[in-house]
Design a protein around this motif. Structure first.
Motif, PDB file in Angstrom:
ATOM      1  N   SER A 158       0.949  -1.215   0.041  1.00 62.62           N
ATOM      2  CA  SER A 158       0.159   0.184  -0.049  1.00 62.62           C
ATOM      3  C   SER A 158       1.016   1.041  -0.017  1.00 62.62           C
ATOM      4  N   CYS A 159       0.242   2.321  -0.608  1.00 60.36           N
ATOM      5  CA  CYS A 159       1.161   3.493  -0.678  1.00 60.36           C
ATOM      6  C   CYS A 159       0.132   4.661  -0.522  1.00 60.36           C
ATOM      7  N   ARG A 160       0.583   5.799  -0.150  1.00 66.45           N
ATOM      8  CA  ARG A 160       0.114   7.304  -0.079  1.00 66.45           C
ATOM      9  C   ARG A 160       0.924   8.236  -0.120  1.00 66.45           C
ATOM     10  N   THR A 161       0.215   9.457  -0.399  1.00 65.96           N
ATOM     11  CA  THR A 161       1.235  10.615  -0.660  1.00 65.96           C
ATOM     12  C   THR A 161       0.295  11.775   0.152  1.00 65.96           C
ATOM     13  N   PRO A 162       1.059  12.790   0.524  1.00 67.93           N
ATOM     14  CA  PRO A 162       0.352  14.067   0.871  1.00 67.93           C
ATOM     15  C   PRO A 162      -0.670  14.720  -0.037  1.00 67.93           C
ATOM     16  N   HIS A 163      -0.322  14.213  -1.361  1.00 72.78           N
ATOM     17  CA  HIS A 163      -1.211  15.010  -2.434  1.00 72.78           C
ATOM     18  C   HIS A 163      -2.408  14.306  -3.013  1.00 72.78           C
ATOM     19  N   GLY A 164      -2.673  13.065  -2.200  1.00 71.83           N
ATOM     20  CA  GLY A 164      -4.193  12.561  -2.312  1.00 71.83           C
ATOM     21  C   GLY A 164      -4.095  11.051  -2.669  1.00 71.83           C
ATOM     22  N   THR A 165      -2.799  10.357  -3.036  1.00 64.94           N
ATOM     23  CA  THR A 165      -2.863   8.897  -3.265  1.00 64.94           C
ATOM     24  C   THR A 165      -3.241   8.106  -2.107  1.00 64.94           C
ATOM     25  N   GLU A 166      -4.157   7.388  -2.309  1.00 64.84           N
ATOM     26  CA  GLU A 166      -4.257   6.016  -1.487  1.00 64.84           C
ATOM     27  C   GLU A 166      -4.527   4.882  -2.227  1.00 64.84           C
ATOM     28  N   PHE A 167      -3.526   4.076  -2.361  1.00 62.77           N
ATOM     29  CA  PHE A 167      -3.512   3.021  -3.303  1.00 62.77           C
ATOM     30  C   PHE A 167      -3.037   1.879  -2.723  1.00 62.77           C
ATOM     31  N   GLU A 168      -3.487   0.721  -3.207  1.00 58.52           N
ATOM     32  CA  GLU A 168      -2.958  -0.716  -2.769  1.00 58.52           C
ATOM     33  C   GLU A 168      -2.872  -1.728  -3.645  1.00 58.52           C
ATOM     34  N   ALA A 169      -1.794  -2.460  -3.884  1.00 54.51           N
ATOM     35  CA  ALA A 169      -1.872  -3.653  -4.850  1.00 54.51           C
ATOM     36  C   ALA A 169      -1.867  -4.816  -4.060  1.00 54.51           C
ATOM     37  N   GLU A 170      -2.688  -5.851  -4.519  1.00 58.59           N
ATOM     38  CA  GLU A 170      -2.774  -7.218  -4.130  1.00 58.59           C
ATOM     39  C   GLU A 170      -1.631  -7.941  -5.155  1.00 58.59           C
ATOM     40  N   LEU A 171      -0.765  -8.566  -4.392  1.00 58.06           N
ATOM     41  CA  LEU A 171       0.287  -9.532  -5.160  1.00 58.06           C
ATOM     42  C   LEU A 171      -0.144 -11.025  -5.232  1.00 58.06           C
ATOM     43  N   SER A 172       0.587 -11.574  -6.430  1.00 54.20           N
ATOM     44  CA  SER A 172       0.083 -13.177  -6.459  1.00 54.20           C
ATOM     45  C   SER A 172       1.608 -13.707  -6.445  1.00 54.20           C
ATOM     46  N   PRO A 173       1.906 -14.690  -5.912  1.00 54.27           N
ATOM     47  CA  PRO A 173       3.135 -15.574  -6.113  1.00 54.27           C
ATOM     48  C   PRO A 173       3.337 -16.086  -7.354  1.00 54.27           C
ATOM     49  N   LYS A 174       2.114 -16.168  -8.223  1.00 48.85           N
ATOM     50  CA  LYS A 174       2.368 -16.480  -9.537  1.00 48.85           C
ATOM     51  C   LYS A 174       2.941 -15.645 -10.449  1.00 48.85           C
ATOM     52  N   LEU A 175       2.938 -14.402 -10.033  1.00 47.66           N
ATOM     53  CA  LEU A 175       3.285 -13.295 -10.815  1.00 47.66           C
ATOM     54  C   LEU A 175       4.771 -12.821 -10.220  1.00 47.66           C
ATOM     55  N   LYS A 176       5.684 -12.754 -11.364  1.00 50.55           N
ATOM     56  CA  LYS A 176       7.153 -12.650 -10.877  1.00 50.55           C
ATOM     57  C   LYS A 176       7.368 -11.001 -10.645  1.00 50.55           C
ATOM     58  N   TRP A 177       8.213 -10.888  -9.721  1.00 48.68           N
ATOM     59  CA  TRP A 177       8.941  -9.560  -9.479  1.00 48.68           C
ATOM     60  C   TRP A 177       9.972  -9.694 -10.287  1.00 48.68           C
ATOM     61  N   LEU A 178      10.613  -8.414 -11.252  1.00 53.07           N
ATOM     62  CA  LEU A 178      11.725  -8.286 -11.911  1.00 53.07           C
ATOM     63  C   LEU A 178      12.517  -7.080 -11.119  1.00 53.07           C
ATOM     64  N   LYS A 179      13.824  -7.316 -11.286  1.00 53.85           N
ATOM     65  CA  LYS A 179      14.690  -6.285 -10.810  1.00 53.85           C
ATOM     66  C   LYS A 179      15.424  -5.863 -12.094  1.00 53.85           C
ATOM     67  N   THR A 180      15.397  -4.524 -12.506  1.00 54.42           N
ATOM     68  CA  THR A 180      15.876  -3.582 -13.473  1.00 54.42           C
ATOM     69  C   THR A 180      16.831  -2.451 -13.029  1.00 54.42           C
ATOM     70  N   SER A 181      17.957  -2.983 -12.432  1.00 52.27           N
ATOM     71  CA  SER A 181      18.781  -1.953 -11.483  1.00 52.27           C
ATOM     72  C   SER A 181      19.514  -1.193 -12.266  1.00 52.27           C
ATOM     73  N   GLY A 182      19.884  -1.513 -13.440  1.00 48.43           N
ATOM     74  CA  GLY A 182      20.731  -0.806 -14.225  1.00 48.43           C
ATOM     75  C   GLY A 182      21.931  -1.726 -14.714  1.00 48.43           C
ATOM     76  N   LEU A 183      21.903  -2.868 -13.910  1.00 50.25           N
ATOM     77  CA  LEU A 183      23.040  -3.990 -14.316  1.00 50.25           C
ATOM     78  C   LEU A 183      22.252  -4.914 -15.135  1.00 50.25           C
ATOM     79  N   ILE A 184      22.576  -4.994 -16.239  1.00 45.44           N
ATOM     80  CA  ILE A 184      21.688  -5.822 -17.426  1.00 45.44           C
ATOM     81  C   ILE A 184      22.149  -7.095 -17.701  1.00 45.44           C
ATOM     82  N   THR A 185      21.264  -8.036 -17.646  1.00 45.96           N
ATOM     83  CA  THR A 185      21.748  -9.500 -18.057  1.00 45.96           C
ATOM     84  C   THR A 185      20.887  -9.722 -19.179  1.00 45.96           C
TER      85      THR A 185
END
Length: 339
Positions: A158-185
């Motif tokens: 979940s996330c919020r900002t002082p400008h009005g964002t109130e937002f939540e993401a429900e995640l699934s273990p079947k959907l992968k997280w990716l890291k694109t940090s600048g070190l590219i493989t």
């Protein structure tokens, strides 16, 4: 035939960013081959990249797209795709135009098929070369790794900002997280400058205030949205309503996200991790890497996240000054990481 750029009068201020791209992010080796795809407005930056390639001593080709097709490109010229398929490393260093996403996706399809280490520098400019591209990408990668390890075992962010964002993401273990940090493989091409982790969420709900920037060609059209934000209400991963004092922005965004049946669907939930990016500059390539949350409507990068749907479009939305919680534990306060 490939093109040749002038490299004997390189702007010295571009050199650190170009060196970072070639030697740190892409780790180009002398015995490898690289394809650089650029355009006329971005040729000066491409020349700085080419000079670094020449210093490494690698075989390379450079293509200025206007020399091989009329813009906006409705398809990527075959000569470029054929050359790309022969390389182990590649860079797309050019400006976007409306209607060119399909051509870029033809390019990334070749990248994915051949497992090419690809740096995607869409809408790169001099300011980004002097700021985001000068990051310590080893440190950015370490931060990204710490975060992605935690997101992979989280169920809700979940996330919020002082400008009005109130937002939540429900995640699934079947959907992968990716890291694109600048070190590219070879496993996943990445934007340069890098610095984000992302997934395709199972579901999202809430209000997301876009007071940073929106992506694709709308970014150049509207720039920094701080004074006239776009307020997006999302229900079950779909846009429910759009509001903005800038009616042209609202209408253009609605049109963009009406392109196909999934253009208004949240396809990406992401956290920026490039701590060298400290302020909105009005360019999505750098602004989406600012520490905080950004979301995108449309294409969910299904080939990497495992999502079972697709879209012809993809448009990022960036806000400011986030607080973030992973399963109720705060990991960011006012845009500063706590981990």
């Amino acid at each position: 035939m490939p093109n040749r750029l002038v490299t004997d009068a390189i702007d010295a201020e571009l050199v650190p960013g170009a060196r970072n791209a070639i030697r740190v992010c892409l780790q180009l080796q002398r015995d490898e081959r690289i394809t650089i795809i650029t355009d006329e407005p971005t040729a000066e930056i491409a020349a700085a990249l080419q000079a670094e390639v020449e210093d490494v001593g690698s075989e390379h080709s450079v293509f200025v797209v206007e020399h091989h097709g009329r813009r906006p490109l409705t398809y990527m010229p075959e000569i470029i795709l054929d050359d790309l398929a022969r390389s182990q490393v590649s860079i797309f260093c050019a400006q976007t135009q409306p209607g060119e996403l399909a051509a870029r996706r033809e390019m990334t399809a070749v990248v994915n098929h051949h497992h090419i280490r690809h740096g995607h520098m869409v809408n790169i400019n001099r300011q980004i070369m002097l700021e985001g591209m000068r990051a310590d990408f080893v440190a950015v990668d370490a931060l990204s790794q710490r975060l992605v390890e935690r997101t992979r075992v989280s169920r809700r962010i979940s996330c919020r900002t002082p400008h009005g964002t109130e937002f939540e993401a429900e995640l699934s273990p079947k959907l992968k997280w990716l890291k694109t940090s600048g070190l590219i493989t070879k496993d996943k091409w990445g934007n340069l400058p890098g610095g984000e982790i992302f997934t395709s969420p199972r579901s999202t709900n809430g209000v997301f205030v876009v007071d940073g920037v929106v992506g694709d060609y709308l970014c150049e059209r509207y720039g920094d949205l701080q004074s006239t934000p776009l307020i997006i209400e999302v229900e079950n991963n779909r846009i429910r309503s759009l509001r903005s004092e800038n009616k042209d922005l609202r209408d253009d965004f609605r049109l963009y996200t009406s392109t196909d049946e999934n253009s208004n669907r949240v396809g990406e939930f992401a956290i920026g991790t490039n701590t060298a990016c400290t302020h909105i500059i009005g360019h999505i390539l750098q602004d989406e890497k600012i520490p905080g949350v950004h979301i995108a409507f449309g294409h969910p990068y299904a080939e990497h996240t495992g999502a079972d749907w697709s879209s012809k479009t993809h448009i990022d939305c960036v806000g400011r000054d986030f607080d973030i919680w992973f399963d109720g534990e705060q990991v960011m306060n006012a845009g500063k990481f706590l981990v």
